[in-house]
Motif scaffolding. Structure first.
Motif, PDB file in Angstrom:
ATOM      1  N   TYR A  44      -7.118   6.830   1.701  1.00 26.59           N
ATOM      2  CA  TYR A  44      -6.499   7.827   2.572  1.00 26.59           C
ATOM      3  C   TYR A  44      -6.505   9.233   1.986  1.00 26.59           C
ATOM      4  O   TYR A  44      -5.800  10.105   2.468  1.00 26.59           O
ATOM      5  CB  TYR A  44      -5.058   7.416   2.882  1.00 26.59           C
ATOM      6  CG  TYR A  44      -4.971   6.149   3.696  1.00 26.59           C
ATOM      7  CD1 TYR A  44      -5.359   6.127   5.030  1.00 26.59           C
ATOM      8  CD2 TYR A  44      -4.529   4.971   3.115  1.00 26.59           C
ATOM      9  CE1 TYR A  44      -5.282   4.971   5.767  1.00 26.59           C
ATOM     10  CE2 TYR A  44      -4.450   3.790   3.855  1.00 26.59           C
ATOM     11  CZ  TYR A  44      -4.833   3.801   5.173  1.00 26.59           C
ATOM     12  OH  TYR A  44      -4.767   2.644   5.906  1.00 26.59           O
TER      13      TYR A  44
ATOM     14  N   SER B  54      -5.226   2.285  -1.790  1.00 23.35           N
ATOM     15  CA  SER B  54      -4.753   3.006  -0.614  1.00 23.35           C
ATOM     16  C   SER B  54      -4.882   4.510  -0.797  1.00 23.35           C
ATOM     17  O   SER B  54      -5.257   5.231   0.124  1.00 23.35           O
ATOM     18  CB  SER B  54      -3.295   2.638  -0.329  1.00 23.35           C
ATOM     19  OG  SER B  54      -2.827   3.293   0.826  1.00 23.35           O
TER      20      SER B  54
ATOM     21  N   ARG C 265       0.804  -1.223   0.000  1.00 25.73           N
ATOM     22  CA  ARG C 265       0.000   0.000   0.000  1.00 25.73           C
ATOM     23  C   ARG C 265       0.836   1.272   0.000  1.00 25.73           C
ATOM     24  O   ARG C 265       1.988   1.276   0.351  1.00 25.73           O
ATOM     25  CB  ARG C 265      -0.889   0.039   1.259  1.00 25.73           C
ATOM     26  CG  ARG C 265      -1.890  -1.083   1.356  1.00 25.73           C
ATOM     27  CD  ARG C 265      -2.634  -0.944   2.675  1.00 25.73           C
ATOM     28  NE  ARG C 265      -3.593  -2.007   2.858  1.00 25.73           N
ATOM     29  CZ  ARG C 265      -4.318  -2.159   3.964  1.00 25.73           C
ATOM     30  NH1 ARG C 265      -4.169  -1.322   4.961  1.00 25.73           N
ATOM     31  NH2 ARG C 265      -5.170  -3.154   4.066  1.00 25.73           N
TER      32      ARG C 265
END
Length: 360
Positions: free
Chosen positions: A61, A57, A9
């Motif tokens: 995020y 990822s 990730r």
């Protein structure tokens, strides 16, 4: 053919770890073949079921990684955009529009269920499938050369590339295309103009748009590989410069193409030039200091300076418990302290780029 190597990730620490592993394991014959290098890189990013962990990822995020920027760019503009966007991003992801032709990356058999295929009506309890992984490249040779030149930035965790994938699974009676992880592009870049993609965080637009349009001559005279190496080697100075530049661009809060906007950008460009000029003057002086400190003349020079400033005679040195050697050592220590101060300043990074990589 073996299953693709998996890259872990994002964000930055994991991008760094992933690319350290990728480049460390890269055979010499692949490094010397740009098209093969592009193919191997694309194979490394995607899993057999169509998932791209780095892309997932970034999506997951994005609310916290506001400076993890994804740009869709024409391949011929990759080098210029890489240098510019790196100046304001924590992590930069580049992608491009797919070409008509897809290149096979891998082919293998894998046990998949209908839910993994995102087609519940097909063998919901699982079956063996022929899996074909493909990617679209406008120019594999050009892309491979860019990846190789980008190695220092990629291994530092600042940069990665997301191809356009297509994954096809074929059981006995049907053919299904798995949609890979959505491409997390924030902005479309064409001719140094950025257009928001759906749902783009405003802060990304505010720093990317002006940096694409600014006059930045200090990045033109250095190769992409050298640019990446300087960025990695002088990371403390780079971070200071990047954070300062982002803050100034956010404070401007302007719409591009406006006369006042261009005036503000010109003022910022002038501030950068002035900052670099200041560093150049200090480094020039420090280099003279270091030269004198490394010669036998330093003791004499330092002694003469003490006489001139303090209006003292030589007996003062002895009375103070000093020697010409001690004065020389102190002088040398001061010059090294000055060197560290230059490295820690935000303008040193830009000076290093402008000086073509001849760091102090």
């Amino acid at each position: 053919m073996k299953s693709p190597k998996k890259l872990p990730r994002a964000p930055m620490a994991d991008v760094k770890k992933a690319h350290d592993a990728f480049f460390a394991d890269l055979p010499r014959h692949i490094r010397s073949d740009p098209a093969a290098l592009a193919r191997e890189y694309a194979r490394a990013l995607i899993e057999g079921n169509g998932r791209v962990p780095l892309a997932e990822s970034k999506i997951r995020y994005d609310d916290r990684g506001k400076y993890h920027v994804g740009l869709n760019v024409k391949q011929q503009d990759f080098e210029d955009v890489t240098k510019r966007a790196t100046l304001v991003s924590d992590v930069l992801m580049l992608s491009h529009e797919p070409s008509v032709k897809f290149i096979e990356l891998d082919r293998y058999r894998q046990w998949l269920t209908g839910w993994q295929l995102r087609a519940n009506e097909v063998h919901p309890h699982g079956d063996d499938y022929d899996v074909v992984v493909e990617a679209s490249f406008p120019d594999m040779d050009q892309l491979g050369r860019w990846i190789l030149e980008s190695e220092p930035l990629m291994r530092a965790g600042n940069l990665w590339y997301l191809p356009t994938y297509r994954v096809t699974v074929t059981p006995e009676a049907a053919r299904h295309v798995i949609d890979p992880t959505p491409n997390p592009v924030d902005l479309l870049v064409r001719d140094r103009r950025a257009v928001d993609a759906s749902g783009t965080a405003p802060v990304k637009s505010k720093v990317i748009r002006p940096i694409l349009e600014m006059e930045i001559p200090y990045i033109d005279g250095v190769s992409l590989r050298e640019f990446g190496k300087i960025t990695a080697d002088e990371f403390n100075s780079y971070e200071l410069f990047r954070d300062s530049l982002r803050q100034k661009l956010l404070e401007m809060d302007f719409a591009m193409n406006d006369t006042d906007s261009q005036r503000k950008l010109a003022a910022l460009e002038q501030e950068i030039r002035a900052g670099v000029g200041e560093v150049r003057a200090k480094i020039s002086n420090s280099k003279r200091t270091r030269w004198w400190a490394g010669t036998g003349a330093v003791a004499c020079v330092a002694t003469v300076i003490l006489f001139a400033v303090q209006d003292l005679d030589p007996s003062f040195i002895a009375q103070a418990g000093l020697s010409t050697v001690g004065v020389g050592s102190a002088f040398k220590a001061l010059s090294e302290e000055g060197r560290r101060k230059h490295h820690d300043g935000k303008w040193y990074y830009v000076w290093a780029l402008m000086d073509g990589g001849r760091t102090f």
